[in-house]
Design a protein around this motif. Structure first.
Motif, PDB file in Angstrom:
ATOM      1  N   LEU A   1       0.843  -1.201   0.000  1.00  0.00           N
ATOM      2  CA  LEU A   1       0.000   0.000   0.000  1.00  0.00           C
ATOM      3  C   LEU A   1       0.881   1.254   0.000  1.00  0.00           C
ATOM      4  O   LEU A   1       0.575   2.240  -0.675  1.00  0.00           O
ATOM      5  N   ALA A   2       1.987   1.209   0.751  1.00  0.00           N
ATOM      6  CA  ALA A   2       2.899   2.359   0.752  1.00  0.00           C
ATOM      7  C   ALA A   2       3.501   2.523  -0.632  1.00  0.00           C
ATOM      8  O   ALA A   2       3.614   3.633  -1.160  1.00  0.00           O
ATOM      9  N   LYS A   3       3.832   1.405  -1.244  1.00  0.00           N
ATOM     10  CA  LYS A   3       4.491   1.452  -2.544  1.00  0.00           C
ATOM     11  C   LYS A   3       3.577   2.017  -3.643  1.00  0.00           C
ATOM     12  O   LYS A   3       4.042   2.712  -4.530  1.00  0.00           O
ATOM     13  N   VAL A   4       2.279   1.715  -3.557  1.00  0.00           N
ATOM     14  CA  VAL A   4       1.379   2.225  -4.600  1.00  0.00           C
ATOM     15  C   VAL A   4       0.952   3.659  -4.323  1.00  0.00           C
ATOM     16  O   VAL A   4       0.161   4.220  -5.089  1.00  0.00           O
ATOM     17  N   GLY A   5       1.426   4.257  -3.240  1.00  0.00           N
ATOM     18  CA  GLY A   5       1.208   5.691  -3.080  1.00  0.00           C
ATOM     19  C   GLY A   5       0.295   6.103  -1.951  1.00  0.00           C
ATOM     20  O   GLY A   5      -0.161   7.243  -1.916  1.00  0.00           O
ATOM     21  N   PHE A   6       0.001   5.196  -1.005  1.00  0.00           N
ATOM     22  CA  PHE A   6      -0.769   5.624   0.160  1.00  0.00           C
ATOM     23  C   PHE A   6       0.206   6.190   1.196  1.00  0.00           C
ATOM     24  O   PHE A   6       1.102   5.484   1.671  1.00  0.00           O
ATOM     25  N   GLY A   7       0.031   7.464   1.551  1.00  0.00           N
ATOM     26  CA  GLY A   7       0.929   8.101   2.498  1.00  0.00           C
ATOM     27  C   GLY A   7       0.864   7.431   3.861  1.00  0.00           C
ATOM     28  O   GLY A   7       1.868   7.271   4.531  1.00  0.00           O
ATOM     29  N   ASP A   8      -0.333   7.029   4.271  1.00  0.00           N
ATOM     30  CA  ASP A   8      -0.506   6.380   5.562  1.00  0.00           C
ATOM     31  C   ASP A   8      -1.143   5.005   5.313  1.00  0.00           C
ATOM     32  O   ASP A   8      -2.359   4.861   5.316  1.00  0.00           O
ATOM     33  N   PRO A   9      -0.298   3.984   5.081  1.00  0.00           N
ATOM     34  CA  PRO A   9      -0.854   2.676   4.686  1.00  0.00           C
ATOM     35  C   PRO A   9      -1.773   2.086   5.748  1.00  0.00           C
ATOM     36  O   PRO A   9      -2.748   1.414   5.410  1.00  0.00           O
ATOM     37  N   ARG A  10      -1.487   2.354   7.039  1.00  0.00           N
ATOM     38  CA  ARG A  10      -2.344   1.773   8.078  1.00  0.00           C
ATOM     39  C   ARG A  10      -3.750   2.348   8.005  1.00  0.00           C
ATOM     40  O   ARG A  10      -4.738   1.625   8.134  1.00  0.00           O
ATOM     41  N   ALA A  11      -3.834   3.649   7.789  1.00  0.00           N
ATOM     42  CA  ALA A  11      -5.156   4.281   7.675  1.00  0.00           C
ATOM     43  C   ALA A  11      -5.861   3.773   6.422  1.00  0.00           C
ATOM     44  O   ALA A  11      -7.059   3.495   6.445  1.00  0.00           O
ATOM     45  N   ALA A  12      -5.109   3.628   5.340  1.00  0.00           N
ATOM     46  CA  ALA A  12      -5.705   3.152   4.089  1.00  0.00           C
ATOM     47  C   ALA A  12      -6.242   1.738   4.271  1.00  0.00           C
ATOM     48  O   ALA A  12      -7.310   1.397   3.765  1.00  0.00           O
ATOM     49  N   ALA A  13      -5.501   0.912   5.016  1.00  0.00           N
ATOM     50  CA  ALA A  13      -5.920  -0.471   5.211  1.00  0.00           C
ATOM     51  C   ALA A  13      -7.240  -0.537   5.958  1.00  0.00           C
ATOM     52  O   ALA A  13      -8.044  -1.441   5.741  1.00  0.00           O
ATOM     53  N   ARG A  14      -7.481   0.440   6.833  1.00  0.00           N
ATOM     54  CA  ARG A  14      -8.716   0.440   7.610  1.00  0.00           C
ATOM     55  C   ARG A  14      -9.888   1.064   6.846  1.00  0.00           C
ATOM     56  O   ARG A  14     -11.025   0.957   7.271  1.00  0.00           O
ATOM     57  N   ALA A  15      -9.608   1.724   5.727  1.00  0.00           N
ATOM     58  CA  ALA A  15     -10.664   2.450   5.012  1.00  0.00           C
ATOM     59  C   ALA A  15     -11.555   1.487   4.225  1.00  0.00           C
ATOM     60  O   ALA A  15     -11.180   0.356   3.943  1.00  0.00           O
TER      61      ALA A  15
END
Lengths: 592, 321
Positions: free
Chosen positions: A137-151
Motif C-alpha cells: 500500500l505504501a508502494k502504490v502511493g498511500f501516504g498512511d498505509p495503516r489508515a488506508a488499510a482500515r478504510a
C-alpha cells in the motif's frame, strides 16, 4: 519466439458463446516474454475483455473455451488444468486490474483485508500477509498505509481505489499482470498517475504487462508491442510505433496540431445566457458562479474532472435541479411562435414544459434514460407528440428518418430500447433530443462508452445540427472531440470556470496551470510528448471542502505559486482577445 | 449525526403513541365494556356494573379517559386488568417470556434456514435440487401459517404423537436438563409453524440478492486473486447479499408477533397473543392497551436492531447517518 522463453503463450484460442453465432475469440495466438509490455487494443466487442477473462480462467458462464485452445503460463498448461491449478495461478502468477475500481472493491470490506487476501489465498500466514499488504500500500502511493488499510472503498477517491486494486494484484509479484482498461473510469489528470504507477511496478518486479485499452495512442505510449483485435481475431501484432503509424488517427492530434473548429467572427445575439449560476446540494456548493453566453449555431465545450460541476450546470440550466442563485435566459427563434426572451428560472410548470422544447438535454449515460420496453421509434416520436409537432403516423415517420440518419435502420427502430446495444441506445437518446428541433441542445458526455464508429456518427450528427443553427453545449472529458465540435470552450475546476474562450486558445495553448495539465493529459501516442506531460500530484479535493484562495493551489505545479494563491481567489480576467483565465501567475511563460 | 439519532428515536416514540392511541379509541368504539352484564353471574346487576364504571372512570368521554391513561402510563402504571383481576403489568410480565421465546426461536429458525438455503440456491444457479427447494419455499409462502400450524397439530402431534399438542411444558414434568429438553419438545412445532413461512420469504430474497452479487465485479476481482470458491461466497458475496434481507428483517418481528396470536391459540401457548385475544373478548381495555403498547415497542426495537445490522453490513451507511 518459442514456448520455453516466453512467460505466457496462447495458441489458437477459441471462445464460443452458444447464444451468439459469432465466436467471441477465434484463433488468437501470441506469446509474451518475461517483463514485456504488450498493449491490446480494439473496438468494444472485439474480444479484449473476453481474452482477459480466458487468460484468468474466469470466462462468464455462457462462454466456453474450445478444447483445442492452448494457454501456457510458464511451464503450466492451463488449458488442461483443473480448477484448483487455475486458482493457484490466479493472483499469484497472473493477476488482473479491472476497469471500474468502485465496482471491483467489495463495499463491505476494508481495503487492507481485500489486499491481504491476495496473499492468504496462496497460503501465506496472516501476519506475513498483513506486513506485505502494508508495504505494498505504501508502494502504490498511500501516504498512511495503516489508515488506508482500515478504510472502505467509498472513503477513497477513484484514483486511490485503483491504486488499492493494483496493490492487491501486485502483492504476489505475479509474472503477468493484465490491466483491463485500468484508467478508463478515472479522471484525465489521474490517469497518467495510475499508468506511471503500473509502469514503475512493472519495472521493479519484472512483471509482464498486458495493457488492454480502446485508446491506441495511450497504449502506444506505454507499450513495446501492440496486439489489435477485431471481431475476436488478432489482426495485428507489431511494434507499437508501427501500429500507431499505420492507423490514420485524426482524432488524436498533438495539442498544437489538432483540428479545431474556428469561431464565428462576430457572434450574433445569444440564444442561451447564463449568469452567475450557483447550485447547492445541501452544504456542497457544486457550481459557484458560472456565466456564459451561446449564440445560434455556436457550440461551447465544458471540460473538467468529475465533481467539477459540469453536469450540475447542465441540470441547472434545464431546471432538473434547483438553482440557488443566478439567471438563465433562453431566446428561442421567433419563427417558432415564441417571441422574446424567457426567464427560464422564473417559469411556472406549464410554460416551462413548453419551453423545454427549445432546450433539450441528452443526459449522461443517455441509454439508461430510455424507458426499456418502448421501441426506439416510439421513444423518438413521443417528443414530437408531446410538443404538438407531429402526431401518430407522421410522428413515427419522422422518428424513423431521424433514426436512419443516425445509423439506426428500420429494423432496429422497431426494437425495444432494452434490446439495443449501448451505442445504439445512445444514438436513440440523441435522436429523441434533436427530433423536437430545439434552439439549444445540451449533451452531457455524449461520447462516453461508445466505440470508434459510433463516436464518429455522433460527432457528425451533432456537427450537422450545429451548422443547421442549433446551439450546442458539449460536456465531455473527450478533449479531442470537444476541439472538433465546439468553437469555444470552458474549463471548470471545483465549481468555477478557470479558463474560458476560443477553443483554439483554451484547449490548444491553455494558460491556467490546471487547464494545461488537463490538456497535456490527453495521450497522443508520442513517447516524447508523454515525457513532457504535466503529471499532477494528489487528488481532486472534495467539492464539500474546496481549498481556500485559488482552489487549484494545493495541486498546482506552477514554480512561482505563493501565499497569495492560497489566500485570495483569482478572478476570471481577459488575458487576450476572446480568452479569459483565472490565475495570479499570468501571463505565464510559454509552456512549449 | 447525534441529531439524526435523536430524530429517529422521536419518530419511533411518535409511532408507538399513534398505535396505542388508535387501539385505545378503536376498542372503546366496539360495543360493550368491561362491566357488560354477565348472563352467567346473577350477582352482577346493572347497578353494580354502573358503580364500577364510575369507579374506573369509564363514564367519562373517551378523550378524558385517554388523558388519564397517558398520564398514568407515564407514571409507570398500566392499570388494572378486570378480566384477570391483577395489575396489567403483572399479566403482561407473565406472558411476555413465553411469547419472547416463541417469536425469537421462530425468527432464529426463519433467518438461519432462510439465509443458508437462499444463499445456496443463489450461488448454484440451476440444478434439480435448487428448483425443488424453490418449489418448497413457494408452497410455504402460499400457505398461511395457521394452516401450517393445523397440519402440524394433526400430523406430527395428534396422529403420530411425536410432539406434544399444547402448552410450554409437561405439567409436573421433569426438571433440570430433562426439563429443558421437554420445553424444547413443546417449542418445536409452534416455532416451526411460525418460522417456516418467514424462512421461505427470506430464502427467496436471499437467493435473488445472491444471484445479483454473484456476477458483481468485486466477486470477479476476488476470484482473480485466487480465493477458494467457498471463501469468495462467505467473505465477499454473502455479506453484500445480506443487505436486502436485513432491510426486510425489521418488518418480520411484527409479522411474527401477529402470527404468534394464531399459533399461540392453536398450541395453547401461554403467551401475549392469547392474552390479548382474550382481553379483547372481555373488553379488558387496560390489558388490551398494555399488550398493544408492548407489541408496538417490540416492533420499534426490532426495526432498530435490523437497522443496526444493516449498518454493520453497509459501511457506507455508517458514514452517511
Amino acid at each position: 519466439m518459442t514456448v520455453t522463453d516466453s512467460i505466457l503463450s496462447v495458441r489458437a484460442l477459441d471462445v464460443t458463446r452458444p447464444r451468439s453465432a459469432q465466436p467471441a475469440l477465434q484463433g488468437v495466438t501470441f506469446a509474451v516474454a518475461p517483463g514485456e509490455r504488450i498493449g491490446i487494443v480494439g473496438h468494444s466487442g472485439a474480444g479484449k475483455s473476453t481474452l482477459a477473462s480466458a487468460l484468468l480462467g474466469l470466462l462468464p458462464r455462457d462462454a466456453t473455451l474450445d478444447p483445442a485452445s492452448e494457454i501456457h503460463l510458464g511451464d503450466t498448461a492451463l488449458h488442461r488444468a483443473d480448477a484448483e491449478t487455475w486458482r493457484r495461478a490466479r493472483g499469484a502468477r497472473i493477476a488482473l486490474v479491472m476497469q471500474e475500481p468502485m465496482l471491483a472493491l467489495n463495499p463491505a470490506m476494508r481495503i487492507g483485508a481485500q489486499v491481504a487476501e491476495a496473499a492468504t489465498a496462496h497460503g501465506i500466514a496472516r501476519d506475513e500477509a498483513d506486513a506485505r499488504m502494508l508495504e505494498m500500500l505504501a508502494k502504490v502511493g498511500f501516504g498512511d498505509p495503516r489508515a488506508a488499510a482500515r478504510a472502505y472503498a467509498h472513503e477513497l477517491s477513484g484514483g486511490m481505489r485503483q491504486r488499492a486494486l493494483i496493490a492487491a494484484a501486485m502483492l504476489m509479484r505475479p509474472a503477468v499482470l493484465i490491466a483491463d482498461e485500468p484508467t478508463t473510469a478515472l479522471d484525465p489528470t489521474i490517469q497518467a498517475q495510475v499508468l506511471d504507477l503500473l509502469g514503475a511496478l512493472r519495472d521493479e518486479v519484472g512483471t509482464a504487462l498486458l495493457l488492454i485499452s480502446h485508446d491506441l495512442p495511450l497504449v502506444a505510449e506505454r507499450c513495446d508491442r501492440v496486439l489489435r483485435l477485431e471481431h475476436g481475431r488478432l489482426v495485428e501484432d507489431d511494434h507499437a510505433d508501427r501500429v500507431l503509424a499505420r492507423h490514420h488517427i485524426r482524432d488524436y492530434p498533438t495539442p498544437s496540431s489538432g483540428p479545431v473548429v474556428p469561431r464565428a467572427a462576430a457572434p450574433p445575439s445569444a440564444v442561451l445566457s447564463v449568469q452567475d449560476l450557483v447550485v447547492r446540494y445541501g452544504d456542497v456548493e457544486a457550481v459557484r458562479g458560472v456565466s456564459f453566453q451561446l449564440a445560434r449555431g455556436e457550440a461551447l465545450g465544458i471540460v473538467g474532472e468529475s465533481g467539477c460541476g459540469k453536469s450540475s450546470v447542465a441540470h441547472a440550466v434545464t431546471r432538473l435541479v434547483a438553482v440557488a442563485s443566478g439567471r438563465v435566459t433562453l431566446t428561442p427563434p421567433t419563427a417558432s411562435g415564441h417571441a422574446g426572451t424567457l426567464d427560464l428560472l422564473a417559469l411556472s410548470r406549464e410554460p416551462l414544459r413548453r419551453a423545454r422544447r427549445h432546450i433539450q438535454l441528452i443526459p449522461q449515460d443517455a441509454g439508461a434514460s430510455l424507458t426499456p420496453h418502448l421501441t426506439a421509434e416510439a421513444l423518438v416520436a413521443e417528443g414530437l407528440e408531446v410538443h404538438g409537432l407531429a402526431q401518430g403516423a407522421t410522428a413515427l415517420a419522422r422518428a424513423r428518418s431521424l433514426l436512419a440518419e443516425l445509423g439506426i435502420g428500420a429494423d432496429l427502430a422497431r426494437r425495444q430500447a432494452q434490446q439495443l446495444s449501448t451505442g445504439e441506445r445512445q444514438r436513440v437518446a440523441i435522436a429523441r433530443a434533436i427530433a423536437v428541433e430545439p434552439a439549444v441542445l445540451i449533451c452531457d458526455e455524449p461520447l462516453a462508452a461508445v466505440d470508434e464508429a459510433t463516436r464518429e456518427r455522433i460527432i457528425e450528427a451533432l456537427e450537422t445540427r450545429r451548422r443547421g443553427g442549433i446551439a450546442l453545449v458539449i460536456i465531455s472529458h473527450d478533449l479531442p472531440a470537444v476541439r472538433r465540435l465546439a468553437p469555444s470552450a470552458m474549463v471548470m475546476y471545483l465549481g468555477r470556470v478557470v479558463e474560458h474562450g476560443a477553443t483554439a486558445e483554451v484547449l490548444v495553448a491553455p494558460q491556467m496551470p490546471y487547464a494545461q495539465a488537463l490538456v497535456s493529459a490527453i495521450p497522443t501516442g508520442d513517447r516524447e510528448s508523454s515525457r513532457r506531460r504535466i503529471v499532477l500530484h494528489g487528488e481532486v479535493p472534495s467539492p464539500a471542502a474546496p481549498p481556500s484562495g485559488c482552489a487549484f493551489h494545493p495541486r498546482c505545479p506552477h514554480p512561482q505559486k505563493d501565499d497569495r494563491c492560497s489566500r485570495e481567489r483569482p478572478a476570471l480576467v481577459p488575458i487576450a482577445p476572446d480568452h479569459l483565465a483565472a490565475c495570479w501567475k499570468l501571463p505565464l511563460p510559454p509552456s512549449r | 449525526m447525534r441529531g439524526n439519532q435523536l430524530r429517529r428515536i422521536g419518530d419511533a416514540a411518535l409511532l408507538v403513541a399513534l398505535v396505542v392511541a388508535t387501539c385505545f379509541i378503536l376498542i372503546r368504539l366496539a360495543p360493550g365494556d368491561p362491566f357488560y352484564p354477565r348472563l352467567d353471574d346473577p350477582a352482577w346487576t346493572p347497578e353494580r356494573a354502573a358503580t364500577q364504571r364510575v369507579a374506573f372512570g369509564y363514564d367519562k368521554p373517551i378523550r378524558i379517559q385517554f388523558v388519564y391513561y397517558v398520564s398514568r402510563t407515564f407514571r409507570g402504571d398500566l392499570g388494572w386488568s378486570h378480566s384477570r383481576n391483577q395489575p396489567v403489568a403483572e399479566a403482561l410480565a407473565s406472558a411476555l417470556p413465553a411469547t419472547g421465546l416463541l417469536v425469537v426461536t421462530a425468527l432464529g429458525i426463519a433467518f438461519a434456514v432462510g439465509i443458508l438455503v437462499g444463499a445456496w440456491q443463489g450461488w448454484r444457479r440451476d440444478s434439480p435440487l435448487v428448483r425443488a427447494s424453490d418449489r418448497v419455499s413457494l408452497v410455504l409462502l402460499s400457505v398461511p401459517e395457521f394452516l401450517i400450524a393445523v397440519f402440524a397439530l394433526m400430523g406430527p402431534a395428534l396422529a403420530w404423537r411425536w410432539f406434544p399438542t399444547a402448552g410450554m411444558r409437561t405439567p409436573y414434568g421433569p426438571e433440570g436438563v430433562l426439563g429443558l429438553l421437554d420445553r424444547l419438545h413443546h417449542l418445536a412445532l409452534p416455532a416451526l409453524a411460525l418460522g417456516l413461512p418467514i424462512a421461505a420469504v427470506v430464502a427467496r430474497l436471499q437467493a435473488s440478492a445472491m444471484r445479483e452479487v454473484r456476477d458483481a465485479e468485486f466477486v470477479r476481482a476476488a476470484r482473480s486473486r485466487g480465493l477458494l470458491d467457498g471463501l469468495v461466497l462467505r467473505r465477499h458475496a454473502l455479506r453484500n447479499a445480506l443487505i436486502p434481507v436485513l432491510t426486510y428483517a425489521g418488518l418480520q418481528l411484527s409479522t411474527a408477533l401477529s402470527g404468534a396470536v394464531i399459533v399461540e391459540r392453536l398450541f395453547s401457548w401461554p403467551g401475549m397473543g392469547r392474552l390479548i385475544v382474550d382481553a379483547v373478548g372481555a373488553r379488558d381495555y387496560p390489558l388490551v392497551a398494555g399488550g398493544v403498547l408492548v407489541a408496538a415497542l417490540c416492533t420499534v426495537v426490532g426495526t432498530m436492531l435490523a437497522d443496526l445490522a444493516l449498518r454493520w453490513a453497509t459501511p457506507r451507511l455508517r458514514a452517511r447517518a
